[in-house]
Scaffold this motif. Sequence first.
Motif, mmCIF file in Angstrom:
data_model
loop_
_atom_site.group_PDB
_atom_site.id
_atom_site.type_symbol
_atom_site.label_atom_id
_atom_site.label_comp_id
_atom_site.label_asym_id
_atom_site.label_seq_id
_atom_site.Cartn_x
_atom_site.Cartn_y
_atom_site.Cartn_z
ATOM 1 N N VAL A 43 0.570 -1.464 0.138
ATOM 2 C CA VAL A 43 -0.263 0.102 -0.157
ATOM 3 C C VAL A 43 0.948 0.663 -0.017
ATOM 4 C CG1 VAL A 43 -1.646 1.535 1.106
ATOM 5 C CG2 VAL A 43 -1.534 -1.623 1.263
ATOM 6 N N LEU A 44 0.718 2.176 -1.139
ATOM 7 C CA LEU A 44 0.785 3.321 -0.961
ATOM 8 C C LEU A 44 0.054 4.242 -0.392
ATOM 9 C CD1 LEU A 44 2.881 1.624 -2.917
ATOM 10 C CD2 LEU A 44 3.179 3.334 -3.921
ATOM 11 N N THR A 45 0.423 4.997 0.360
ATOM 12 C CA THR A 45 0.035 6.001 0.975
ATOM 13 C C THR A 45 0.076 7.959 0.350
ATOM 14 O OG1 THR A 45 -0.878 4.810 2.776
ATOM 15 C CG2 THR A 45 -1.330 7.457 3.064
ATOM 16 N N ARG A 46 -0.292 8.376 -0.215
ATOM 17 C CA ARG A 46 0.091 10.373 -0.083
ATOM 18 C C ARG A 46 0.421 10.583 1.164
ATOM 19 N NH1 ARG A 46 -2.257 14.170 -5.111
ATOM 20 N NH2 ARG A 46 -1.060 15.419 -4.879
ATOM 21 N N ARG A 47 1.707 11.214 1.195
ATOM 22 C CA ARG A 47 2.103 11.616 2.403
ATOM 23 C C ARG A 47 0.552 13.454 3.182
ATOM 24 N NH1 ARG A 47 7.617 12.269 4.317
ATOM 25 N NH2 ARG A 47 7.646 9.981 3.684
ATOM 26 N N ALA A 48 0.795 14.447 1.689
ATOM 27 C CA ALA A 48 -0.305 15.014 1.531
ATOM 28 C C ALA A 48 -1.502 15.010 1.289
ATOM 29 C CB ALA A 48 0.530 16.336 0.130
ATOM 30 N N HIS A 49 -1.754 13.951 0.624
ATOM 31 C CA HIS A 49 -3.355 13.831 0.944
ATOM 32 C C HIS A 49 -3.816 12.033 1.717
ATOM 33 C CE1 HIS A 49 -3.593 16.989 -1.561
ATOM 34 N NE2 HIS A 49 -2.794 16.844 -2.270
ATOM 35 N N ALA A 81 5.500 20.835 -5.353
ATOM 36 C CA ALA A 81 6.846 20.762 -6.422
ATOM 37 C C ALA A 81 7.606 19.483 -5.785
ATOM 38 C CB ALA A 81 8.413 21.626 -5.553
ATOM 39 N N VAL A 82 7.380 18.860 -4.450
ATOM 40 C CA VAL A 82 7.630 17.743 -3.932
ATOM 41 C C VAL A 82 6.893 16.830 -3.585
ATOM 42 C CG1 VAL A 82 9.323 16.229 -2.781
ATOM 43 C CG2 VAL A 82 10.403 18.791 -3.732
ATOM 44 N N LEU A 122 7.049 13.754 -15.285
ATOM 45 C CA LEU A 122 7.207 13.636 -13.073
ATOM 46 C C LEU A 122 8.729 12.200 -13.173
ATOM 47 C CD1 LEU A 122 5.507 13.600 -10.591
ATOM 48 C CD2 LEU A 122 4.827 11.872 -11.272
ATOM 49 N N GLY A 123 9.218 12.968 -12.194
ATOM 50 C CA GLY A 123 10.444 12.146 -11.791
ATOM 51 C C GLY A 123 9.894 11.302 -10.559
ATOM 52 N N VAL A 124 10.394 9.968 -10.158
ATOM 53 C CA VAL A 124 9.919 9.125 -9.287
ATOM 54 C C VAL A 124 11.301 8.640 -8.712
ATOM 55 C CG1 VAL A 124 8.775 7.676 -8.681
ATOM 56 C CG2 VAL A 124 7.883 8.652 -10.088
ATOM 57 N N ARG A 125 11.718 8.394 -7.834
ATOM 58 C CA ARG A 125 12.954 7.811 -7.521
ATOM 59 C C ARG A 125 12.681 6.975 -5.657
ATOM 60 N NH1 ARG A 125 16.588 9.991 -3.220
ATOM 61 N NH2 ARG A 125 15.961 11.849 -2.845
ATOM 62 N N PRO A 126 13.001 6.044 -5.317
ATOM 63 C CA PRO A 126 12.815 5.679 -4.112
ATOM 64 C C PRO A 126 13.921 6.183 -2.841
ATOM 65 C CG PRO A 126 12.909 3.478 -5.865
ATOM 66 C CD PRO A 126 13.422 4.625 -6.009
ATOM 67 N N TYR A 127 13.219 6.325 -1.910
ATOM 68 C CA TYR A 127 14.482 6.946 -0.517
ATOM 69 C C TYR A 127 14.085 6.647 0.472
ATOM 70 C CZ TYR A 127 10.991 9.899 1.070
ATOM 71 O OH TYR A 127 10.020 10.270 1.592
ATOM 72 N N TYR A 128 15.042 6.996 1.580
ATOM 73 C CA TYR A 128 14.909 6.156 2.407
ATOM 74 C C TYR A 128 14.829 7.314 3.622
ATOM 75 C CZ TYR A 128 16.049 1.076 2.006
ATOM 76 O OH TYR A 128 16.025 0.634 1.571
ATOM 77 N N CYS A 138 8.454 11.866 -5.661
ATOM 78 C CA CYS A 138 8.194 12.671 -6.843
ATOM 79 C C CYS A 138 8.055 14.246 -7.668
ATOM 80 C CB CYS A 138 6.532 12.096 -7.315
ATOM 81 S SG CYS A 138 5.982 10.760 -6.976
ATOM 82 N N ARG A 139 9.123 14.116 -8.028
ATOM 83 C CA ARG A 139 8.804 15.287 -8.581
ATOM 84 C C ARG A 139 8.781 16.071 -9.918
ATOM 85 N NH1 ARG A 139 12.764 18.358 -5.379
ATOM 86 N NH2 ARG A 139 13.656 17.482 -3.468
ATOM 87 N N PRO A 140 7.623 16.844 -10.057
ATOM 88 C CA PRO A 140 6.928 17.192 -11.327
ATOM 89 C C PRO A 140 8.519 18.127 -12.161
ATOM 90 C CG PRO A 140 4.903 17.556 -9.383
ATOM 91 C CD PRO A 140 6.552 17.215 -9.466
ATOM 92 N N GLY A 141 9.049 17.675 -13.609
ATOM 93 C CA GLY A 141 9.671 18.100 -13.936
ATOM 94 C C GLY A 141 11.323 17.394 -13.773
#
Length: 144
Positions: A43-49, A81-82, A122-128, A138-141
């Motif tokens: 399950v992925l949860t969008r932190r801002a929503h 932006a992020v 959209l740029g997408v990358r995993p991070y700790y 996720c970063r637009p652009g």
Amino acid sequence: MGLQQVKPHAEIEEIWPRDGRIRLVGRIHGLPRDDAAGDWRLVLTRRAHADRRLRYDARLKGDRFESELPIDDLAAPDYAAVEEWDIHLTDGRAQLRAGRHLDDIRGKKKILVYPEQRTGNLGVRPYYTVKDNLSLECRPGGAA
């Protein structure tokens, strides 16, 4: 120094960001074996929503799991932006945060860097995170 008590979680062992997908491999840590059986989902949860969630099948064999997600699913028209997505593994009863805590490497956020993939603009990358949990950025652009 001994291992600290670590609460139940989805211990990430491998991250494969490529070909428009992110594949995660790991094991369920800290649950009794009987509790690790059943139907599990990533399950992925969008932190801002927090009401925005994405769910994917997780294949289990014993306490080991594997799941993958297409990065196209992360696109949204209202990104800041992020944007960050937190990752959990759940069977509907237990919700386990995905992270890597059993390897003696602390501060992964500044040490481990995964490649960015692009989907449209959209740029997408995993991070700790600072707590060594796994999330997606996720970063637009794309990356700045």
